[in-house]
Design an enzyme around this catalytic site. Structure first.
Site, PDB file in Angstrom:
ATOM      1  N   LYS A 171       0.834  -1.184   0.000  1.00 42.85           N
ATOM      2  CA  LYS A 171       0.000   0.000   0.000  1.00 42.85           C
ATOM      3  C   LYS A 171       0.880   1.249   0.000  1.00 42.85           C
ATOM      4  O   LYS A 171       2.028   1.136   0.415  1.00 42.85           O
ATOM      5  CB  LYS A 171      -0.949  -0.003   1.190  1.00 42.85           C
ATOM      6  CG  LYS A 171      -0.230   0.199   2.537  1.00 42.85           C
ATOM      7  CD  LYS A 171      -1.174   0.494   3.636  1.00 42.85           C
ATOM      8  CE  LYS A 171      -1.457   1.953   3.758  1.00 42.85           C
ATOM      9  NZ  LYS A 171      -0.620   2.689   4.708  1.00 42.85           N
ATOM     10  N   ASP A 200      -2.536  -5.817   2.535  1.00 40.98           N
ATOM     11  CA  ASP A 200      -2.997  -4.930   3.601  1.00 40.98           C
ATOM     12  C   ASP A 200      -2.627  -5.670   4.877  1.00 40.98           C
ATOM     13  O   ASP A 200      -3.242  -6.698   5.191  1.00 40.98           O
ATOM     14  CB  ASP A 200      -4.515  -4.729   3.517  1.00 40.98           C
ATOM     15  CG  ASP A 200      -5.013  -3.834   4.637  1.00 40.98           C
ATOM     16  OD1 ASP A 200      -4.423  -3.854   5.733  1.00 40.98           O
ATOM     17  OD2 ASP A 200      -5.998  -3.111   4.429  1.00 40.98           O
ATOM     18  N   HIS A 201      -1.625  -5.190   5.589  1.00 41.40           N
ATOM     19  CA  HIS A 201      -1.073  -6.023   6.658  1.00 41.40           C
ATOM     20  C   HIS A 201      -2.092  -6.288   7.769  1.00 41.40           C
ATOM     21  O   HIS A 201      -1.929  -7.236   8.535  1.00 41.40           O
ATOM     22  CB  HIS A 201       0.240  -5.444   7.210  1.00 41.40           C
ATOM     23  CG  HIS A 201       0.077  -4.285   8.136  1.00 41.40           C
ATOM     24  ND1 HIS A 201      -0.127  -2.999   7.701  1.00 41.40           N
ATOM     25  CD2 HIS A 201       0.088  -4.210   9.492  1.00 41.40           C
ATOM     26  CE1 HIS A 201      -0.221  -2.194   8.742  1.00 41.40           C
ATOM     27  NE2 HIS A 201      -0.096  -2.898   9.847  1.00 41.40           N
ATOM     28  N   LYS A 205      -3.130  -9.991  10.576  1.00 42.16           N
ATOM     29  CA  LYS A 205      -3.178 -10.050  12.047  1.00 42.16           C
ATOM     30  C   LYS A 205      -4.103 -11.194  12.450  1.00 42.16           C
ATOM     31  O   LYS A 205      -5.230 -11.293  11.936  1.00 42.16           O
ATOM     32  CB  LYS A 205      -3.695  -8.720  12.614  1.00 42.16           C
ATOM     33  CG  LYS A 205      -2.720  -7.550  12.386  1.00 42.16           C
ATOM     34  CD  LYS A 205      -3.257  -6.274  13.018  1.00 42.16           C
ATOM     35  CE  LYS A 205      -2.478  -5.046  12.600  1.00 42.16           C
ATOM     36  NZ  LYS A 205      -1.242  -4.808  13.324  1.00 42.16           N
ATOM     37  N   GLU A 239      -3.830   5.513  17.208  1.00 42.20           N
ATOM     38  CA  GLU A 239      -2.388   5.431  17.451  1.00 42.20           C
ATOM     39  C   GLU A 239      -1.992   6.585  18.353  1.00 42.20           C
ATOM     40  O   GLU A 239      -2.514   7.693  18.198  1.00 42.20           O
ATOM     41  CB  GLU A 239      -1.613   5.539  16.142  1.00 42.20           C
ATOM     42  CG  GLU A 239      -1.853   4.390  15.208  1.00 42.20           C
ATOM     43  CD  GLU A 239      -1.060   4.559  13.933  1.00 42.20           C
ATOM     44  OE1 GLU A 239       0.034   4.007  13.859  1.00 42.20           O
ATOM     45  OE2 GLU A 239      -1.535   5.257  13.022  1.00 42.20           O
ATOM     46  N   ASP A 258      -4.439   6.920   4.336  1.00 40.97           N
ATOM     47  CA  ASP A 258      -3.428   6.090   4.988  1.00 40.97           C
ATOM     48  C   ASP A 258      -4.056   4.921   5.755  1.00 40.97           C
ATOM     49  O   ASP A 258      -3.492   3.832   5.798  1.00 40.97           O
ATOM     50  CB  ASP A 258      -2.605   6.970   5.946  1.00 40.97           C
ATOM     51  CG  ASP A 258      -1.426   6.233   6.555  1.00 40.97           C
ATOM     52  OD1 ASP A 258      -0.707   5.566   5.800  1.00 40.97           O
ATOM     53  OD2 ASP A 258      -1.224   6.330   7.779  1.00 40.97           O
ATOM     54  N   HIS A 263      -7.175  -0.292   6.018  1.00 44.99           N
ATOM     55  CA  HIS A 263      -7.343  -1.077   7.245  1.00 44.99           C
ATOM     56  C   HIS A 263      -8.788  -1.022   7.780  1.00 44.99           C
ATOM     57  O   HIS A 263      -9.367  -2.040   8.122  1.00 44.99           O
ATOM     58  CB  HIS A 263      -6.369  -0.606   8.326  1.00 44.99           C
ATOM     59  CG  HIS A 263      -4.942  -0.523   7.859  1.00 44.99           C
ATOM     60  ND1 HIS A 263      -4.402  -1.403   6.954  1.00 44.99           N
ATOM     61  CD2 HIS A 263      -3.936   0.336   8.172  1.00 44.99           C
ATOM     62  CE1 HIS A 263      -3.129  -1.093   6.731  1.00 44.99           C
ATOM     63  NE2 HIS A 263      -2.828  -0.037   7.455  1.00 44.99           N
ATOM     64  N   LYS A 363      -3.990   9.794  14.606  1.00 49.79           N
ATOM     65  CA  LYS A 363      -2.666   9.773  15.220  1.00 49.79           C
ATOM     66  C   LYS A 363      -2.696  10.699  16.431  1.00 49.79           C
ATOM     67  O   LYS A 363      -3.557  11.579  16.520  1.00 49.79           O
ATOM     68  CB  LYS A 363      -1.628  10.275  14.226  1.00 49.79           C
ATOM     69  CG  LYS A 363      -1.560   9.402  12.973  1.00 49.79           C
ATOM     70  CD  LYS A 363      -0.144   9.034  12.636  1.00 49.79           C
ATOM     71  CE  LYS A 363      -0.050   8.215  11.380  1.00 49.79           C
ATOM     72  NZ  LYS A 363       0.267   6.808  11.601  1.00 49.79           N
TER      73      LYS A 363
END
Ligand code: BG6
Length: 543
Positions: A171, A200-201, A205, A239, A258, A263, A363
């Site tokens: 991405k 898409d990490h 998970k 985050e 982002d 996600h 963030k």
């Protein structure tokens, strides 16, 4: 012991995997941050666990003028510095000789001819056969030239019928619908869709994969997973860090592109999709696509009513001082890039009609927390008083079969509702908030949690990249995004971007002043994001 179904001990996660075939992995952008922080450690751990064979070989390709030894030194240092890696000298000695490097440009056909020769040499040397995996972990601006050069160097078609060639693309896959579509056209003019793994990490998970297992392997949840029982769904991906030196990248991205496009859209899909007919790439991705299609589109003028954006100012998040976004390196002093987005979306299908989905990501929030909370509607008739302020009043019958709408929620109502929270990270686990009788002579209700924690049952979940890399090698694309999926997600995101652009244009020409909301670092976002829920009598579950 009575007869019946005997549940077996959950087997070791790793035992479920078959050991992969030998392959040559080429990492474009091998001198970069992602390769160092995630890819090399993931391959190292897979090798350490004997999930990759001894002739799985890695060739880094990037512009930096390094040689094999310098790449190995960097890899060693990053493994030693990585708290998730169990560095063992013997494992390293076996791993290091399989790491190679060559430097070259990303748009140089000659460089890719040299690359092909090096690949063939290494394949012979290590007796690899012809399986090839190309991993694009470069800046996205060079995805197209790399793909073109792979094609012109004859590196795309599998070497023979027994071998495979696959490409993994990191991405961001595009920056809006138009660019994603264009990139897809380009990639698919060279590769077949079956060869392409858009990563898409979040899908790697364990806790994200468990959303499907939780929903579809347990008979008790699916019957209530709908508008008749669910009041609202909240997905928070918070985050505590700011942009931390990534200002240059982030200025062109912002929280919507982002995090939300990928996600959070994935988390919505998995939480809300219909049951697939099988747990395979086609069936799962078909259902995710159906769900994305059902997300109600927004017209530009509607966007400010449903989506809140904001930017952080200076503050302290999770005990660490965070400078204002505008003071980060690489950020324009008048930037309106959003570091926070909250979105109230609706899903137009029979299952979810009228149930609000509240999404937010940001963030510099108080702590790192990725959670999905499903709040159920309260019991239709409560017999008991609550110690916590809920008055036990019976809900009017017309409210019982309606999802929450303006003004319907009474004080104390949220305390009396069951909330199922899936904690993606950290403190991975699942909690079901229920009401219990507080011990004592009178019948007083109080919320208590039924709790499952990953750490307790299974230990630390493995890193997402480890799982995803192994899936690519095994040829399983279930946890990767398909062309139609990535474009649909961009379509919904682009509608929001269009709305924001309209808002700014109206601001610039003076017809409707526009002011970007701000929040101090270390808070849960701007007041506007709370108002988004409060106007419907709701509140954020985490606050
Ligand atoms: C990345 C974003 O995709 O995900 C980063 O580009 C973000 O900005 C990261 O920090 C978060 O990932 P995780 O796994 O730490 O939640």
């Amino acid at each position: 012991m009575s007869e019946g179904i005997v549940l077996e001990e959950v087997p070791d996660v790793q035992a479920q995997f078959q050991v992969s075939t030998p392959a040559m992995m080429v990492i474009f952008g091998a001198s970069g941050d992602l390769a160092n922080r995630k890819l090399i450690p993931a391959i190292y751990r897979l090798s350490q666990q004997r999930l990759l064979p001894p002739n799985f070989v890695v060739l880094g390709y990037a512009r930096s003028p390094l040689n094999d030894e310098e790449l190995r030194l960097r890899a060693r240092n990053s493994l030693l510095a990585n708290p998730e890696v169990d560095f063992q000298s013997a494992d390293w000695e076996a791993f290091a000789p399989r790491l190679y490097y060559m430097s070259g440009e990303y748009d140089d056909a000659e460089g890719f001819n040299r690359l092909r020769e090096r690949i063939v040499d290494l394949e012979d040397q290590w007796n690899i056969g012809g399986n090839r995996l190309f991993y694009l972990s470069t800046p996205p601006s060079v995805y197209e030239p790399v793909i073109t050069c792979l094609g012109s160097a004859g590196l795309v078609a599998p070497v023979d019928n027994h071998c495979w060639t696959r490409v993994v693309i990191e991405k961001p896959f595009g920056s809006d619908l138009h660019s994603a579509h264009k990139l897809n056209d380009h990639v698919l003019s060279v590769f077949d869709e079956e060869q392409v793994y858009r990563i898409d990490h979040y899908l790697g998970k364990e806790t994200v994969q468990n959303v499907l297992v939780f929903r579809f392997a347990n008979g008790i949840f699916e019957p209530i997973w709908n508008r008749n029982y669910v009041d609202n769904v909240q997905i928070t991906v918070a985050e505590s860090i700011g942009v931390e030196g990534r200002g240059g990248y982030y200025e062109k991205s912002g929280a919507l592109r982002d995090m939300m496009q990928n996600h959070l859209m994935q988390l919505v899909s998995l939480t809300a999709m219909e049951p697939p007919i099988a747990f395979d790439a086609k069936a799962v991705r078909d259902q995710k696509v159906n769900l994305l299609q059902a997300i109600r589109p927004l017209r530009p003028e509607e966007v400010p009513n449903y989506v809140v954006r904001a930017q952080y100012g200076a503050g302290t998040a999770d005990t660490r001082p965070v400078p204002a976004y505008l003071d980060e390196n690489g950020v324009a002093s008048n930037s309106t890039t959003e570091t926070y987005v909250a979105w109230r979306l609706e899903i137009d299908n029979w299952r979810w009609q009228g149930v609000p989905f509240y999404l937010r990501t940001g963030k510099a929030l108080p702590r790192k927390a990725s959670e999905i909370s499903v709040t159920f509607r309260r019991a239709p008739h409560l017999l008991f008083d609550s110690a916590d302020g809920f008055d036990g009043a019976t809900r009017p019958p017309e409210e019982i079969n309606q999802p929450s709408t303006l003004g319907m929620i009474q004080n104390g109502d949220s305390l009396s509702r069951n909330v199922l929270t899936m904690r993606i990270q950290p403190d991975e686990g699942i909690t079901l908030k229920t009401l219990a009788k507080r011990p004592g002579p009178s019948v007083n209700l109080t919320p208590v949690n039924l709790e499952f924690t990953y750490g307790h049952s299974f230990g630390e979940p493995p890193d997402a990249y480890q799982r995803l890399l192994l899936d690519v090698v095994l040829g399983d694309s279930t946890l990767f995004t398909r062309r139609d999926e990535v474009e649909l997600a961009w379509q919904r995101i682009t509608q929001v971007l269009d709305g924001w652009q309209m808002q700014e244009e109206l601001g610039a020409n003076g017809s409707a002043p526009f002011r970007l909301p701000h929040y101090p670092a270390g808070t849960w976002g701007p007041a506007e994001a709370n108002a988004l829920l409060e106007r419907e009598g709701q509140h954020w579950v985490i606050e």
